[in-house]
Scaffold this active site. Structure first.
Site, mmCIF file in Angstrom:
data_model
loop_
_atom_site.group_PDB
_atom_site.id
_atom_site.type_symbol
_atom_site.label_atom_id
_atom_site.label_comp_id
_atom_site.label_asym_id
_atom_site.label_seq_id
_atom_site.Cartn_x
_atom_site.Cartn_y
_atom_site.Cartn_z
ATOM 1 N N ASP A 1 8.450 -6.346 9.179
ATOM 2 C CA ASP A 1 7.377 -6.873 10.040
ATOM 3 C C ASP A 1 7.863 -6.664 11.467
ATOM 4 O O ASP A 1 8.852 -7.282 11.898
ATOM 5 C CB ASP A 1 7.154 -8.363 9.750
ATOM 6 C CG ASP A 1 6.125 -8.983 10.689
ATOM 7 O OD1 ASP A 1 5.800 -8.369 11.732
ATOM 8 O OD2 ASP A 1 5.667 -10.097 10.395
ATOM 9 N N VAL A 2 7.182 -5.803 12.218
ATOM 10 C CA VAL A 2 7.708 -5.394 13.525
ATOM 11 C C VAL A 2 7.777 -6.536 14.540
ATOM 12 O O VAL A 2 8.456 -6.418 15.560
ATOM 13 C CB VAL A 2 6.903 -4.219 14.131
ATOM 14 C CG1 VAL A 2 7.054 -2.974 13.282
ATOM 15 C CG2 VAL A 2 5.439 -4.592 14.336
ATOM 16 N N TYR B 1 -6.223 -5.282 22.343
ATOM 17 C CA TYR B 1 -5.738 -3.958 21.910
ATOM 18 C C TYR B 1 -5.531 -3.048 23.127
ATOM 19 O O TYR B 1 -4.470 -2.414 23.271
ATOM 20 C CB TYR B 1 -6.738 -3.360 20.924
ATOM 21 C CG TYR B 1 -6.295 -2.056 20.297
ATOM 22 C CD1 TYR B 1 -5.377 -2.040 19.250
ATOM 23 C CD2 TYR B 1 -6.789 -0.838 20.758
ATOM 24 C CE1 TYR B 1 -4.969 -0.841 18.671
ATOM 25 C CE2 TYR B 1 -6.392 0.358 20.181
ATOM 26 C CZ TYR B 1 -5.486 0.355 19.138
ATOM 27 O OH TYR B 1 -5.085 1.540 18.580
ATOM 28 N N LYS C 1 -1.810 -1.683 24.179
ATOM 29 C CA LYS C 1 -1.508 -0.252 24.142
ATOM 30 C C LYS C 1 -1.160 0.292 25.526
ATOM 31 O O LYS C 1 -0.370 1.224 25.646
ATOM 32 C CB LYS C 1 -2.689 0.510 23.532
ATOM 33 C CG LYS C 1 -2.856 0.237 22.034
ATOM 34 C CD LYS C 1 -1.650 0.731 21.254
ATOM 35 C CE LYS C 1 -1.799 0.597 19.758
ATOM 36 N NZ LYS C 1 -0.656 1.155 19.016
ATOM 37 N N THR D 1 -8.235 7.034 9.192
ATOM 38 C CA THR D 1 -7.186 6.234 8.533
ATOM 39 C C THR D 1 -7.856 5.028 7.875
ATOM 40 O O THR D 1 -9.016 4.725 8.169
ATOM 41 C CB THR D 1 -6.159 5.701 9.555
ATOM 42 O OG1 THR D 1 -6.817 4.740 10.399
ATOM 43 C CG2 THR D 1 -5.549 6.789 10.405
HETATM 44 N N1 NAD Z 1 -6.863 5.425 13.622
HETATM 45 C C1 NAD Z 1 -7.174 5.661 14.888
HETATM 46 O O1 NAD Z 1 -8.281 6.130 15.197
HETATM 47 C C2 NAD Z 1 -6.169 5.375 15.974
HETATM 48 C C3 NAD Z 1 -6.517 5.700 17.286
HETATM 49 C C4 NAD Z 1 -5.606 5.465 18.309
HETATM 50 C C5 NAD Z 1 -4.378 4.920 18.016
HETATM 51 N N2 NAD Z 1 -4.062 4.607 16.738
HETATM 52 C C6 NAD Z 1 -2.742 4.028 16.512
HETATM 53 O O2 NAD Z 1 -2.108 4.684 15.441
HETATM 54 C C7 NAD Z 1 -1.233 3.779 14.770
HETATM 55 C C8 NAD Z 1 -1.544 3.766 13.279
HETATM 56 O O3 NAD Z 1 -2.880 3.365 13.099
HETATM 57 P P1 NAD Z 1 -3.685 3.623 11.746
HETATM 58 O O4 NAD Z 1 -5.053 3.998 12.139
HETATM 59 O O5 NAD Z 1 -2.917 4.499 10.844
HETATM 60 O O6 NAD Z 1 -3.738 2.114 11.188
HETATM 61 P P2 NAD Z 1 -3.629 1.549 9.702
HETATM 62 O O7 NAD Z 1 -4.087 0.129 9.758
HETATM 63 O O8 NAD Z 1 -4.307 2.452 8.741
HETATM 64 O O9 NAD Z 1 -2.063 1.583 9.458
HETATM 65 C C9 NAD Z 1 -1.232 0.719 10.193
HETATM 66 C C10 NAD Z 1 -0.068 0.298 9.341
HETATM 67 O O10 NAD Z 1 0.679 -0.674 10.084
HETATM 68 C C11 NAD Z 1 1.040 -1.712 9.208
HETATM 69 N N3 NAD Z 1 1.282 -2.960 9.930
HETATM 70 C C12 NAD Z 1 0.376 -3.821 10.441
HETATM 71 N N4 NAD Z 1 0.996 -4.891 10.964
HETATM 72 C C13 NAD Z 1 2.326 -4.687 10.789
HETATM 73 C C14 NAD Z 1 3.483 -5.412 11.143
HETATM 74 N N5 NAD Z 1 3.413 -6.606 11.739
HETATM 75 N N6 NAD Z 1 4.675 -4.888 10.828
HETATM 76 C C15 NAD Z 1 4.774 -3.694 10.201
HETATM 77 N N7 NAD Z 1 3.713 -2.966 9.830
HETATM 78 C C16 NAD Z 1 2.507 -3.461 10.132
HETATM 79 C C17 NAD Z 1 -0.132 -1.839 8.252
HETATM 80 O O11 NAD Z 1 0.251 -2.517 7.066
HETATM 81 C C18 NAD Z 1 -0.500 -0.380 8.027
HETATM 82 O O12 NAD Z 1 0.199 0.184 6.951
HETATM 83 C C19 NAD Z 1 -1.446 2.424 15.456
HETATM 84 O O13 NAD Z 1 -0.450 2.249 16.441
HETATM 85 C C20 NAD Z 1 -2.798 2.577 16.112
HETATM 86 O O14 NAD Z 1 -2.956 1.727 17.222
HETATM 87 C C21 NAD Z 1 -4.923 4.813 15.709
#
Ligand code: NAD
Length: 249
Positions: free
Chosen positions: A64-65, A156, A160, A191
């Protein structure tokens, strides 16, 4: 031919699914030993097991980060399994689409704890090992929402954009200490997190993306692959936008 990350040991957060899983797969294919970490234990174990079946070095570690103790255990797991730690991808995050007037303090605190404090704790925990490796790299996954505003997503957006400057400050501090720190700003990526949006919401976002298609996790992971590899040895404190042109108009 050796992989582009041969000899690296990479800890990837939020790697049970989505963009983090994409990183784990591509980093392993390119020769890195990978510590797959997440709060989702079953899914994370599966990702690591799949990588091992493909002949790669991978272990799962619950992390858990937002927990400093979990970070210490994750660094320990990396060094115990693979002898060192060279690379961190701070990818884990949570989402909240509330605007400032509707956002509860508790929800603000949760988003900041994971998305911003998590990145701080992660860098702080790994930096001694990365420095020791003499050739460390950190990639922080921020978001396009760090540079463009919407009328929602208050916490958010704030978290970020905090990651951007935290990355730059850390990059500068470690320029002569063998660790590079760079940031990726993804746009709209397919995702599990994004699949919580309705079809209409996704269609509205897609209209803003000049390329007219959504990104895949690998589109982000290939950017990180470069930044984590020695090909980027002269690159630190930089930001790579991967958004199909969303930020252009
Ligand atoms: N999907 C998009 O369109 C998008 C756009 C911009 C940025 N991002 C960034 O990309 C990254 C991944 O996003 P994603 O879309 O794959 O999301 P996602 O929710 O599909 O995956 C995120 C993962 O982080 C894990 N997580 C959540 N809280 C946690 C914690 N406290 N400790 C450890 N793990 C934890 C979740 O269990 C999950 O497996 C994030 O930083 C997100 O902000 C995503």
């Amino acid at each position: 031919m050796p992989g582009r990350l041969e000899g690296k040991v990479a800890l990837i957060t939020g790697a049970a699914r989505g963009i983090g899983k994409g990183h784990a797969e591509i980093f392993a294919e390119e020769g890195a030993s990978v510590v797959v970490s997440d709060v989702l234990v079953e899914q994370g174990e599966e990702v690591a097991a799949q990588l091992r079946e493909q002949g790669h070095n991978a272990v799962f570690q619950k992390l858990d980060v937002s927990s400093e103790a979990d970070w210490a255990a994750a660094v320990e797991a990396a060094t115990a399994n693979f002898g060192k730690l060279t690379t961190l991808v701070n990818n884990a995050a949570i989402f909240n689409n509330s605007g400032v007037d509707e956002l509860l303090l508790d929800d603000w605190n949760k988003v900041i704890a994971v998305n911003l404090t998590g990145v701080f704790l992660g860098m702080k925990a790994v930096l001694p090992e990365l420095e020791k490796s003499g050739n460390g790299a950190i990639v922080n996954i921020s978001s396009l929402y760090a540079i463009i505003a919407t009328d929602g997503f208050a916490a958010y957006h704030a978290s970020k954009s905090g990651v951007r400057m935290l990355s730059k400050a850390t990059a500068l501090r470690y320029t002569r200490r063998g660790v590079r720190v760079n940031t990726i700003l993804p746009g709209n990526v397919v995702t599990p997190a994004a699949s919580t949006l309705t079809e209409e919401e996704n269609a509205a976002i897609l209209k803003l993306v000049p390329m007219g298609v959504r990104g895949q996790p690998s589109d982000v992971a290939y950017g990180s692959l470069y930044l984590a590899s020695d090909e980027a040895r002269y690159v630190t404190g930089s930001e790579l936008v991967i958004d199909g042109g969303w930020s252009l108009p």
